[in-house]
Design an enzyme around this catalytic site. Structure first.
Site, PDB file in Angstrom:
ATOM      1  N   THR A 107       0.701  -1.657  -0.025  1.00 51.52           N
ATOM      2  CA  THR A 107      -0.166  -0.404   0.085  1.00 51.52           C
ATOM      3  C   THR A 107       0.899   1.152   0.030  1.00 51.52           C
ATOM      4  OG1 THR A 107       0.143  -0.088   2.620  1.00 51.52           O
ATOM      5  CG2 THR A 107      -1.574  -0.806   1.679  1.00 51.52           C
ATOM      6  N   THR A 144      -0.832  -2.637   6.070  1.00 52.33           N
ATOM      7  CA  THR A 144      -0.501  -1.352   6.662  1.00 52.33           C
ATOM      8  C   THR A 144      -0.998  -0.493   5.434  1.00 52.33           C
ATOM      9  OG1 THR A 144       0.924  -1.839   7.337  1.00 52.33           O
ATOM     10  CG2 THR A 144       0.449   0.696   7.823  1.00 52.33           C
ATOM     11  N   ARG A 178       3.498  -7.408  11.364  1.00 49.49           N
ATOM     12  CA  ARG A 178       4.202  -6.403  12.025  1.00 49.49           C
ATOM     13  C   ARG A 178       5.811  -7.154  11.837  1.00 49.49           C
ATOM     14  NH1 ARG A 178       2.674  -5.981  18.092  1.00 49.49           N
ATOM     15  NH2 ARG A 178       2.541  -3.597  17.941  1.00 49.49           N
ATOM     16  N   LYS A 231      -0.978  -0.215  14.451  1.00 52.13           N
ATOM     17  CA  LYS A 231      -0.532   0.152  13.311  1.00 52.13           C
ATOM     18  C   LYS A 231       0.754   1.217  12.682  1.00 52.13           C
ATOM     19  CE  LYS A 231       2.491  -1.628  10.323  1.00 52.13           C
ATOM     20  NZ  LYS A 231       3.561  -2.746  10.671  1.00 52.13           N
ATOM     21  N   ASN A 235       5.394   2.771  13.649  1.00 52.23           N
ATOM     22  CA  ASN A 235       5.810   2.873  12.957  1.00 52.23           C
ATOM     23  C   ASN A 235       6.093   4.490  12.994  1.00 52.23           C
ATOM     24  OD1 ASN A 235       7.159   0.324  12.084  1.00 52.23           O
ATOM     25  ND2 ASN A 235       5.806   0.468   9.617  1.00 52.23           N
ATOM     26  N   CYS A 289       7.792   0.567   5.268  1.00 48.59           N
ATOM     27  CA  CYS A 289       7.063   1.042   6.016  1.00 48.59           C
ATOM     28  C   CYS A 289       6.922   3.088   6.793  1.00 48.59           C
ATOM     29  CB  CYS A 289       7.232   0.060   7.684  1.00 48.59           C
ATOM     30  SG  CYS A 289       7.517  -1.582   6.643  1.00 48.59           S
ATOM     31  N   LYS A 292       5.826   5.917   4.843  1.00 44.78           N
ATOM     32  CA  LYS A 292       4.932   6.116   4.380  1.00 44.78           C
ATOM     33  C   LYS A 292       3.989   5.898   5.714  1.00 44.78           C
ATOM     34  CE  LYS A 292       3.128   1.406   2.379  1.00 44.78           C
ATOM     35  NZ  LYS A 292       3.187   1.308   4.414  1.00 44.78           N
ATOM     36  N   ARG A 446      26.796   5.948   9.283  1.00 44.63           N
ATOM     37  CA  ARG A 446      26.089   4.928  10.480  1.00 44.63           C
ATOM     38  C   ARG A 446      27.082   4.588  11.174  1.00 44.63           C
ATOM     39  NH1 ARG A 446      20.830   5.110   9.651  1.00 44.63           N
ATOM     40  NH2 ARG A 446      20.233   4.915   6.829  1.00 44.63           N
TER      41      ARG A 446
END
Ligand code: SAJ
Length: 482
Positions: A107, A144, A178, A231, A235, A289, A292, A446
């Protein structure tokens, strides 16, 4: 007893299940259902499309079409296919023979700015289910989705296509996935499962579906819309936490201090009632995830019925967090330009060696990778760019090499964008020799390298949040070319 409860009682326990969408969510979900002794048969539905049709044969041969390390998945697919409990098919008409169907379809957002999601694939899937829906069946959305979608768009399409009524003739629920790549089976078995029906009977039926696959996790029942908000919010909160530490990292650079010292300090305050989830700053937030789900939540409150009481003219802190995290690849670019400038060099004509294309450490998943906007900025400025990644093989329009020496050879700048374990053992001596530069630039997005080791060898170093090092004295400085 409601009409639906009667229908479900007559139909008896769930025996046959269908899963639409053979991807990172659908495949592990389907084979775990198939592996549960109480379920007889699971059908995995996959369109026989040019891009994904190959998955059907691979799965029916007992092979996993998912790239990257997924502990236990290939074995489990092999086991349930051999046992005749799992089969993948493009024939959606077989939905009519099932007791329950779940949808695990992507989605994405077509345009986050206008909060316009691209539900086209999901709508296709829901229409296919509606066409073959029978009384007493359960439909569950695992994707989601924007809060309000289950009781809104999904219910409407299913009723239109089937002529049946949700909550009377069939059960409908949302049970969001999840999972994280690299531990798909473990996450489904061990994470608590949020299950939200459009009514009590639907919630109860969905709890019956998910309980058998949980080993450590518990089922947490609630309403469908509460499950959708849960949900998208979990996130969104994670993205906000990452934005908070990214902003702190930018502040630390400006104040000349080390964000990791501060992080250790902030994280040290423990004790009852004190929860500190200080996450890690970095070169950006990618994946399917966090990039968005904030917009799904924002859209949910926008299309929701109620009036929102919020400070006049103030931005949503959630959307602001998206902007901070989306800025990090540009910040990496700015650090690279600044480091080259310390040597009198420009991006234009420089060679940039990018280390890491995946959006997350030790994975081949490059969906919405922060490396892409960084690369685009470098190319636009006239740099030549080579990309290294030990896991990602193909990516449209980008040549990715797993030969680190080839990528670092003659590089003016070496830039770490993904935290792959391999990069923690990058040696300054080796990198300097291969770059064949007296003063190569190294940008650490990182925190995987030790700055002093590289600075000591004449590198110009800059790191996210390393204000304590980013203006270091350049050692072994060679004469600036005329
Ligand atoms: N990242 C940071 N700093 C951190 C953590 C992550 O910069 O401290 C970056 C990562 O490098 C990556 C991005 O954020 O680019 C996302 O990383 P992630 O660890 O959140 O990975 P996802 O997106 O695959 O997983 C998230 C998880 N959500 C939560 O933990 C609330 C996972 O549990 C969800 O199942 C998944 O989204 C999903 O499918 O929704």
């Amino acid at each position: 007893m409601s009409k639906l409860e009667k229908l479900l009682k007559e139909r008896g326990p769930i025996k046959k299940i269908g899963v639409l969408g053979m991807g990172y969510v659908g495949i592990p979900a389907a084979v775990l259902f198939a592996d549960a002794p109480c379920f007889e048969k699971v059908l995995g539905f996959q369109r026989n499309s040019k891009s994904s049709g190959y998955k059907i044969e691979m799965l029916n041969r007992g092979e996993s079409p998912l790239k990257g390390e997924e502990p236990g998945l290939e074995e489990l697919i092999g086991k349930v296919v051999k046992a005749g409990k799992f089969e993948c098919t493009p024939d959606f008409s077989r939905i009519s023979e099932l007791d329950a169907v779940t949808l695990a379809i992507q989605t994405p957002f077509a345009n986050p700015k206008d909060l316009e999601p691209d539900f086209s694939a999901l709508i296709d899937g829901i229409r296919n289910v509606g066409k073959y829906l029978k009384p007493g069946m359960l439909v569950v959305l695992e994707s989601t989705i924007t809060p309000g979608t289950t009781e809104g768009m999904a219910k409407q399409i299913l009723e239109e296509e089937s002529g049946l009524k949700a909550g009377e003739d069939f059960a409908l629920a949302h049970a969001p996935e999840r999972v994280m790549v690299g531990r798909l089976l473990k996450n489904i078995r061990e994470h608590d499962r949020i299950v939200g029906g459009i009514d009590k009977a639907s919630t109860k039926r969905a709890v019956e579906l998910y309980s058998p696959v949980l080993t450590v996790g518990q089922v947490i029942p609630m309403s469908a819309t509460a499950a959708e908000v849960t949900k998208t919010a979990e996130n969104t909160f994670r993205d906000l936490q990452i934005a908070a530490i990214n902003q702190l990292a930018l502040y630390c650079e400006a104040m000349g201090i080390n964000v990791y010292d501060v992080r250790t300090g902030v994280d040290s305050l423990k004790g009852e009632g004190i929860t500190r989830a200080v996450l890690w700053p970095g070169a950006g937030v990618g994946g399917h995830c966090l990039t968005k789900d904030t917009y799904h939540l924002e859209r949910g409150v926008k299309i929701g019925k109620g009036e929102l009481d919020y400070p006049e003219g103030a931005d949503s802190i959630y959307v602001l967090a998206r902007k901070v995290n989306d800025f990090m690849p540009a910040h990496m670019y700015n650090l690279t330009v600044a480091a080259l400038e310390r040597l009198g060099k420009k991006m234009d004509g420089s060679k940039v060696a990018m280390l890491g294309w995946a959006f997350i450490k030790d994975s081949d998943d490059a969906r919405n990778t922060p490396s892409e906007p960084y690369r685009d900025l470098c190319l636009k400025a006239g740099a030549s760019v080579m990309v290294h990644d030990p896991y990602v093989v193909n990516y449209p329009g980008v040549k990715i090499s797993d030969n680190l020496e080839e990528v670092v050879r003659n590089a003016d700048a070496i830039v770490v964008l993904a935290g792959h374990s391999a990069y923690s053992s990058l040696k300054a001596d080796w990198a300097k020799k291969v770059s064949a530069k007296a003063n190569p630039v190294i940008i650490d997005g990182r925190n995987v390298i030790e700055p002093d080791e590289f600075i000591g060898k004449g590198f110009v170093y800059k790191g996210i949040g390393r204000g304590d090092k980013n203006s270091h004295k350049i050692k072994l400085r060679a004469a600036t070319p005329p």
